[in-house]
Write an enzyme that holds these catalytic residues in place. Structure first.
Site, short mmCIF file in Angstrom:
data_model
loop_
_atom_site.label_atom_id
_atom_site.label_comp_id
_atom_site.label_asym_id
_atom_site.label_seq_id
_atom_site.Cartn_x
_atom_site.Cartn_y
_atom_site.Cartn_z
N ASP A 1 18.22 -28.07 28.16
CA ASP A 1 18.72 -29.34 28.39
C ASP A 1 19.07 -29.71 29.90
O ASP A 1 18.83 -30.78 30.24
CB ASP A 1 19.90 -29.42 27.71
CG ASP A 1 20.93 -28.37 27.95
OD1 ASP A 1 20.78 -27.48 28.29
OD2 ASP A 1 22.22 -28.58 27.47
N ASP B 1 16.22 -33.26 20.58
CA ASP B 1 17.02 -32.60 21.65
C ASP B 1 18.08 -31.83 20.83
O ASP B 1 18.90 -32.28 20.40
CB ASP B 1 17.78 -33.54 22.56
CG ASP B 1 18.82 -32.92 23.59
OD1 ASP B 1 18.52 -31.88 23.86
OD2 ASP B 1 19.81 -33.62 23.87
N THR C 1 25.93 -28.45 19.51
CA THR C 1 26.75 -29.26 18.61
C THR C 1 25.80 -30.10 17.58
O THR C 1 26.13 -30.19 16.30
CB THR C 1 27.83 -30.06 19.30
OG1 THR C 1 28.68 -29.15 20.07
CG2 THR C 1 28.89 -30.85 18.41
#
Length: 259
Positions: A110, A6, A10
């Site tokens: 996501d 994933d 960040t």
């Protein structure tokens, strides 16, 4: 075993699944310039330390909201695991849910993965709150259709903007204020009250409006790094599910294998 990757704005999270169980997870800062070789050196060392061999990985799925990071993750998969990875939302790993929004292609991977996992794990209408670089609120109806949502600046982005655009305000850590009082007695406390309780008020207000607009009971599921911190100071969450995104990827991979 399944290796689920994933790639967020960040961090990039790597998780090893054995069936439905996460056996290990690792996190590295997102850097689109990081090569497949660099990922491999880092990941292979961590796998070895925890007793896993790369030959155990039989399937890889990648979800990313950073398009520039995808190529190097594909290189990692193909050169070091000899696996052509599934890409979340594409081909056999297509979403398989109704994206009932104006521009389905613009939806972040996501958020779609969270919607899939939330519908699979929780019955009825669901609101998913994901604390990432941005904080997103996503509405999934009782049929599993993604209906839309909200994007707000993440709390760290808000703090960065506050500190970066003022001359004298200091940088502070994100934590719960030491007192329930919202009258700060010094600069640091006033900043923390504004950022923390202001964020709680924003979440509670937006979720109240979402529930009113949905018009049916809706569970609120929180995920992301700061979910546990906020859960201690508000009762708006029905559950905190730290693994929601990774479990959504595992669901997609399982469906792709069945196809």
């Amino acid at each position: 075993m399944l290796l689920a990757i994933d790639a967020g704005n960040t961090n990039v999270v790597f998780a090893l699944f054995d069936g439905d169980e996460i056996k290990a997870r690792w996190r590295i800062a997102t850097d689109p310039r990081r090569t497949g070789d660099e990922y491999a050196v880092w990941l292979m060392q961590l796998m070895t330390i925890q007793g896993f061999a790369r030959e155990q990985v039989k399937q890889i799925i990648i979800s990313t909201v950073v398009p520039r990071a995808l190529h190097n993750l594909e290189v990692l998969s193909q050169n070091y695991f000899d696996i052509v990875p599934l890409i979340a939302g594409e081909g056999d790993a297509g979403w398989g849910i109704d994206l009932d929004v104006d521009e389905p292609r613009s939806l972040g991977a996501d958020r779609a993965v969270n919607a899939i996992a939330a519908h699979a794990k929780y019955s009825g209408d669901v609101i998913v709150v994901d604390f990432g670089t941005a904080t997103t609120f996503d509405v999934v109806d009782f049929n599993g259709a993604y209906k839309g949502g909200i994007i707000a600046p993440g709390i760290n982005l808000s703090l960065d903007a506050l500190v970066g655009n003022t001359a004298k305000l200091p940088r502070i850590a994100i934590e719960a204020p030491r007192s329930e009082s919202v009258i700060g007695r010094n600069t640091e406390d006033q900043m923390l009250i504004g950022v923390f309780w202001g964020y709680v008020a924003m979440m509670e207000g937006l979720i109240s409006r979402l529930r009113s607009e949905i018009g049916r009971p809706a569970k609120v599921i929180a995920t992301g790094g700061l979910a546990i911190l906020f859960d201690r100071h508000t009762d708006i969450f029905d559950a905190v599910d730290a693994e929601l995104t990774l479990e959504g990827l595992a669901i997609l991979a399982k469906k792709a294998a069945a196809r």
